[in-house]
Design an enzyme around this catalytic site. Structure first.
Site, PDB file in Angstrom:
ATOM      1  N   HIS A   1      -8.848  -6.410   4.339  1.00 15.14           N
ATOM      2  CA  HIS A   1      -8.232  -5.478   5.452  1.00 15.14           C
ATOM      3  C   HIS A   1      -9.625  -5.010   6.049  1.00 15.14           C
ATOM      4  O   HIS A   1     -10.396  -4.103   5.453  1.00 15.14           O
ATOM      5  CB  HIS A   1      -7.509  -4.141   5.155  1.00 15.14           C
ATOM      6  CG  HIS A   1      -6.260  -4.160   4.917  1.00 15.14           C
ATOM      7  ND1 HIS A   1      -5.300  -3.401   4.619  1.00 15.14           N
ATOM      8  CD2 HIS A   1      -5.562  -5.635   5.013  1.00 15.14           C
ATOM      9  CE1 HIS A   1      -3.895  -3.915   4.849  1.00 15.14           C
ATOM     10  NE2 HIS A   1      -4.047  -5.347   4.925  1.00 15.14           N
TER      11      HIS A   1
ATOM     12  N   ASP B   1      -9.818  -3.336   1.129  1.00 15.25           N
ATOM     13  CA  ASP B   1      -9.719  -2.678   2.704  1.00 15.25           C
ATOM     14  C   ASP B   1     -11.281  -1.985   2.563  1.00 15.25           C
ATOM     15  O   ASP B   1     -11.382  -0.887   1.652  1.00 15.25           O
ATOM     16  CB  ASP B   1      -8.690  -1.678   2.795  1.00 15.25           C
ATOM     17  CG  ASP B   1      -8.665  -1.152   4.237  1.00 15.25           C
ATOM     18  OD1 ASP B   1      -9.841  -0.703   4.591  1.00 15.25           O
ATOM     19  OD2 ASP B   1      -7.567  -0.776   4.755  1.00 15.25           O
TER      20      ASP B   1
ATOM     21  N   LYS C   1      -7.085   2.551  -2.738  1.00 13.01           N
ATOM     22  CA  LYS C   1      -7.641   3.540  -1.659  1.00 13.01           C
ATOM     23  C   LYS C   1      -8.370   4.563  -2.511  1.00 13.01           C
ATOM     24  O   LYS C   1      -8.115   4.853  -3.603  1.00 13.01           O
ATOM     25  CB  LYS C   1      -6.682   4.086  -0.823  1.00 13.01           C
ATOM     26  CG  LYS C   1      -7.079   4.969   0.155  1.00 13.01           C
ATOM     27  CD  LYS C   1      -6.136   5.067   1.360  1.00 13.01           C
ATOM     28  CE  LYS C   1      -6.356   5.930   2.253  1.00 13.01           C
ATOM     29  NZ  LYS C   1      -5.766   6.012   3.584  1.00 13.01           N
TER      30      LYS C   1
ATOM     31  N   GLU D   1      -3.044  -2.735  -2.616  1.00 12.87           N
ATOM     32  CA  GLU D   1      -4.436  -2.406  -2.080  1.00 12.87           C
ATOM     33  C   GLU D   1      -4.589  -0.920  -2.263  1.00 12.87           C
ATOM     34  O   GLU D   1      -3.803  -0.034  -2.475  1.00 12.87           O
ATOM     35  CB  GLU D   1      -3.839  -2.216  -0.379  1.00 12.87           C
ATOM     36  CG  GLU D   1      -4.957  -1.850   0.517  1.00 12.87           C
ATOM     37  CD  GLU D   1      -4.475  -1.732   1.792  1.00 12.87           C
ATOM     38  OE1 GLU D   1      -3.413  -1.970   2.183  1.00 12.87           O
ATOM     39  OE2 GLU D   1      -5.350  -1.262   2.539  1.00 12.87           O
TER      40      GLU D   1
ATOM     41  N   TRP E   1       0.663  -1.080   0.041  1.00 11.25           N
ATOM     42  CA  TRP E   1       0.162  -0.062   0.120  1.00 11.25           C
ATOM     43  C   TRP E   1       0.943   1.217  -0.069  1.00 11.25           C
ATOM     44  O   TRP E   1       1.888   1.191   0.707  1.00 11.25           O
ATOM     45  CB  TRP E   1      -1.024   0.023   1.362  1.00 11.25           C
ATOM     46  CG  TRP E   1      -1.596   1.484   1.301  1.00 11.25           C
ATOM     47  CD1 TRP E   1      -2.666   1.552   0.478  1.00 11.25           C
ATOM     48  CD2 TRP E   1      -1.290   2.377   2.053  1.00 11.25           C
ATOM     49  NE1 TRP E   1      -3.171   3.018   0.687  1.00 11.25           N
ATOM     50  CE2 TRP E   1      -2.376   3.563   1.678  1.00 11.25           C
ATOM     51  CE3 TRP E   1      -0.397   2.790   2.982  1.00 11.25           C
ATOM     52  CZ2 TRP E   1      -2.266   4.657   2.200  1.00 11.25           C
ATOM     53  CZ3 TRP E   1      -0.413   3.987   3.606  1.00 11.25           C
ATOM     54  CH2 TRP E   1      -1.203   5.080   3.268  1.00 11.25           C
TER      55      TRP E   1
ATOM     56  N   HIS F   1     -11.773   1.686   2.283  1.00  6.53           N
ATOM     57  CA  HIS F   1     -11.331   2.453   1.147  1.00  6.53           C
ATOM     58  C   HIS F   1     -11.969   2.674  -0.128  1.00  6.53           C
ATOM     59  O   HIS F   1     -11.579   2.664  -1.175  1.00  6.53           O
ATOM     60  CB  HIS F   1      -9.810   1.652   0.458  1.00  6.53           C
ATOM     61  CG  HIS F   1      -8.567   1.840   1.700  1.00  6.53           C
ATOM     62  ND1 HIS F   1      -7.546   1.389   1.394  1.00  6.53           N
ATOM     63  CD2 HIS F   1      -8.703   2.302   2.814  1.00  6.53           C
ATOM     64  CE1 HIS F   1      -6.726   1.820   2.423  1.00  6.53           C
ATOM     65  NE2 HIS F   1      -7.345   2.135   3.213  1.00  6.53           N
TER      66      HIS F   1
ATOM     67  N   ASP G   1      -7.389  -4.311   9.952  1.00  2.00           N
ATOM     68  CA  ASP G   1      -6.567  -3.011   9.777  1.00  2.00           C
ATOM     69  C   ASP G   1      -7.340  -1.928  10.547  1.00  2.00           C
ATOM     70  O   ASP G   1      -8.089  -1.287   9.867  1.00  2.00           O
ATOM     71  CB  ASP G   1      -6.382  -2.619   8.113  1.00  2.00           C
ATOM     72  CG  ASP G   1      -5.409  -1.333   7.964  1.00  2.00           C
ATOM     73  OD1 ASP G   1      -4.708  -1.121   9.088  1.00  2.00           O
ATOM     74  OD2 ASP G   1      -5.358  -0.959   6.875  1.00  2.00           O
TER      75      ASP G   1
ATOM     76  N   ASP H   1     -12.491   7.073   5.886  1.00  2.92           N
ATOM     77  CA  ASP H   1     -11.280   5.776   6.461  1.00  2.92           C
ATOM     78  C   ASP H   1     -10.837   6.076   7.826  1.00  2.92           C
ATOM     79  O   ASP H   1      -9.646   6.638   7.775  1.00  2.92           O
ATOM     80  CB  ASP H   1     -10.406   5.902   5.390  1.00  2.92           C
ATOM     81  CG  ASP H   1      -9.412   4.522   5.492  1.00  2.92           C
ATOM     82  OD1 ASP H   1      -9.917   3.465   5.939  1.00  2.92           O
ATOM     83  OD2 ASP H   1      -8.439   4.740   5.040  1.00  2.92           O
TER      84      ASP H   1
ATOM     85  N   ASP I   1     -10.510   4.058  10.451  1.00  7.21           N
ATOM     86  CA  ASP I   1      -9.751   2.823  11.032  1.00  7.21           C
ATOM     87  C   ASP I   1     -10.072   2.808  12.357  1.00  7.21           C
ATOM     88  O   ASP I   1      -9.219   2.432  13.529  1.00  7.21           O
ATOM     89  CB  ASP I   1      -8.215   2.980  10.900  1.00  7.21           C
ATOM     90  CG  ASP I   1      -7.543   3.175   9.345  1.00  7.21           C
ATOM     91  OD1 ASP I   1      -7.875   2.166   8.842  1.00  7.21           O
ATOM     92  OD2 ASP I   1      -7.290   4.134   8.915  1.00  7.21           O
TER      93      ASP I   1
HETATM   94  C1  RNT Z   1      -3.880   2.690   4.828  1.00  7.02           C
HETATM   95  C2  RNT Z   1      -3.999   1.175   4.462  1.00  7.02           C
HETATM   96  C3  RNT Z   1      -2.823   0.382   4.816  1.00  7.02           C
HETATM   97  C4  RNT Z   1      -2.517   0.765   6.271  1.00  7.02           C
HETATM   98  C5  RNT Z   1      -1.473  -0.165   6.979  1.00  7.02           C
HETATM   99  C6  RNT Z   1      -0.761   0.305   7.921  1.00  7.02           C
HETATM  100  O1  RNT Z   1      -4.886   3.358   4.491  1.00  7.02           O
HETATM  101  O2  RNT Z   1      -5.317   0.640   4.918  1.00  7.02           O
HETATM  102  O3  RNT Z   1      -3.152  -0.953   4.733  1.00  7.02           O
HETATM  103  O4  RNT Z   1      -3.489   0.953   7.257  1.00  7.02           O
HETATM  104  O5  RNT Z   1      -0.480  -0.847   5.956  1.00  7.02           O
HETATM  105 ZN    ZN Z   2      -5.682  -1.212   4.907  1.00  5.61          ZN
END
Ligand code: RNT
Ligand code: ZN
Length: 422
Positions: A290, A263, A232, A230, A189, A266, A330, A298, A300
């Protein structure tokens, strides 16, 4: 009656109730062994890593908020925390490391210099626990990422630096897979993008493609290494354009037969990753997930038992593609007990798969194929009040981990015995 006795009794009743709708709970308990979650190491220390003493996030790419006490400050503390987390989770999990979590000693080792020896301690640690490892290049929190571009940088020196970093990470991942006898999933990523409307999207995306082509020139046996990329939608500081968008990486993954990492933070908020699984798997062999909880963006947040992840779990189970999906977490929230964050998030994801496995899928399919749309909808609703918790609690005690709310007390004890003393 003791708590365990009550759980066993409740399980017997639940088992009969599920059997009445053709769901075999004992079979589900066995199937759960195939639901392996890769625990992301970075919730232990707010994505700090160990390149420098007291490393904290610097440079763009990732944001963590909160300063709850007890953050892990050494690799020993991370390992201690992860052991605690694993003691709360039924079944065997994997561990997902980022490159900044190496054991670098006194000397500063830059990202284009890392070697297997910096991760050998982790490999040995995982081996002792019979766990698989996954790995990630760290293309953020670094001065050479400050201009907002890494693998797609027009600064050739920087671009080369990041290519070298990712190449080394793949080599390290392959060695992890080799030593542990379980393939390592390496995920790439990058934060690359632009805060304001850029002119040369095409140029940056061509550079990213060129960098990835250079990176993937090195070949490793699939039994050691699986590669994922990955995508986004946007990030802080990359609101107007992200180089590694979903279109870009889906195209790249299909063309090069590698994994796409989805993810669920994302995408546009009304897009469902659950819907993407059956689409992507027509064209790529495997996926990496993720799992996270985006709150308005996003963000987290810690994963919870919600419709979004439930759909993902249902789609995987209904399509019978669990063996083609690598499940990762994640999230990183520093505003609450970090071990508690894992406990809530990892157990929620396990419960979501558990819930999906307890579905009378054949019966629902029959309704669907005979136009019985009311019956299908009604059955889906009825499943929500079946005694799912009773089966879950039984699964926990069977695996010698705390059931129900007992894990809260476990975490509270760990907080007073260990975390508060740091
Ligand atoms: C960031 C991505 C990525 C990170 C990790 C720490 O937006 O989701 O995967 O969160 O690599
Ligand atoms: Zn991620």
């Amino acid at each position: 009656m003791g708590n365990n006795e009550l759980i066993k009794k409740a399980y017997q009743v639940a088992k009969e109730q599920y059997a009445a709708i053709d769901v075999e709970t004992d079979k589900v308990l066995r199937e759960m062994e195939d639901v392996v979650i890769s625990l992301h190491c970075w919730q232990t220390d707010d994505v700090g890593g160990f390149e420098k003493p007291d490393a904290e996030l610097e440079g763009g790419g990732i944001q963590v908020t909160g300063n709850y006490p007890g953050k892990a400050c050494t690799i020993e503390e991370i390992r201690q925390d992860l052991d605690k987390v694993m003691s709360l989770l039924p079944g065997k999990q994997r561990l997902n490391l980022h490159a900044i979590y190496g054991e670098f000693g006194e000397k500063f080792i830059d990202r284009d210099q890392i070697e297997v020896k910096h991760y050998q301690g982790w490999i040995d640690w995982a081996k002792e626990r019979n766990m698989g490892l996954d790995f990630n290049a760290t293309c953020f929190s670094h001065p050479k990422a400050d201009e907002g571009y890494t693998l797609s940088s027009k600064n050739e020196e920087y671009r080369k630096f990041w290519v070298e970093h990712v190449k080394r990470c793949r080599a390290i991942g392959a060695e992890m897979g080799k030593q542990l006898g379980k393939p390592c999933v390496h995920n790439t990523w990058i934060p690359d993008g632009s805060k304001d409307t850029p002119i040369d999207r095409y140029g940056h995306r061509s550079l990213l493609k060129k960098s990835l082509d250079e990176i993937f020139e090195d070949e490793y046996p699939e039994k050691y290494l699986k590669d994922a990329v990955e995508s986004k939608l946007f990030g802080i500081g990359s609101e107007s354009m992200v180089v590694g968008s979903h279109d870009f990486y889906l195209g790249y993954a299909i063309k090069n037969n590698i994994l796409i990492c989805l993810d669920n933070g994302h995408f546009h908020p009304t897009e469902q990753v659950g819907d993407k699984i059956s689409a992507c798997l027509q064209f790529v062999d495997e996926l990496l997930l993720h799992l996270t909880r985006g709150v308005r963006w996003d963000s987290d947040h810690v994963a919870t038992f919600n419709d979004e992840i439930l759909l993902i779990a249902h789609e995987i189970i209904r399509a019978n593609v669990l063996h083609r999906v690598n499940i990762g977490l994640d999230f990183f929230d520093a505003s609450l007990n970090r071990i508690g964050a894992y406990g809530v998030g990892a157990r929620a994801v396990q419960q979501e798969f558990f819930f999906a496995l307890l579905e009378p899928t054949e019966r629902l399919m029959e309704y669907e194929e005979t136009g019985k749309n009311f019956e299908r909808l009604a059955m889906l609703e009825i499943m929500k009040s079946k005694p799912f918790g009773a089966v879950w609690d039984y699964y926990c005690i069977k695996n010698n981990v705390p059931a129900g709310e007992d894990y809260i007390a476990e975490i509270q004890k760990y907080e007073s015995d260990v975390l508060k003393r740091r």
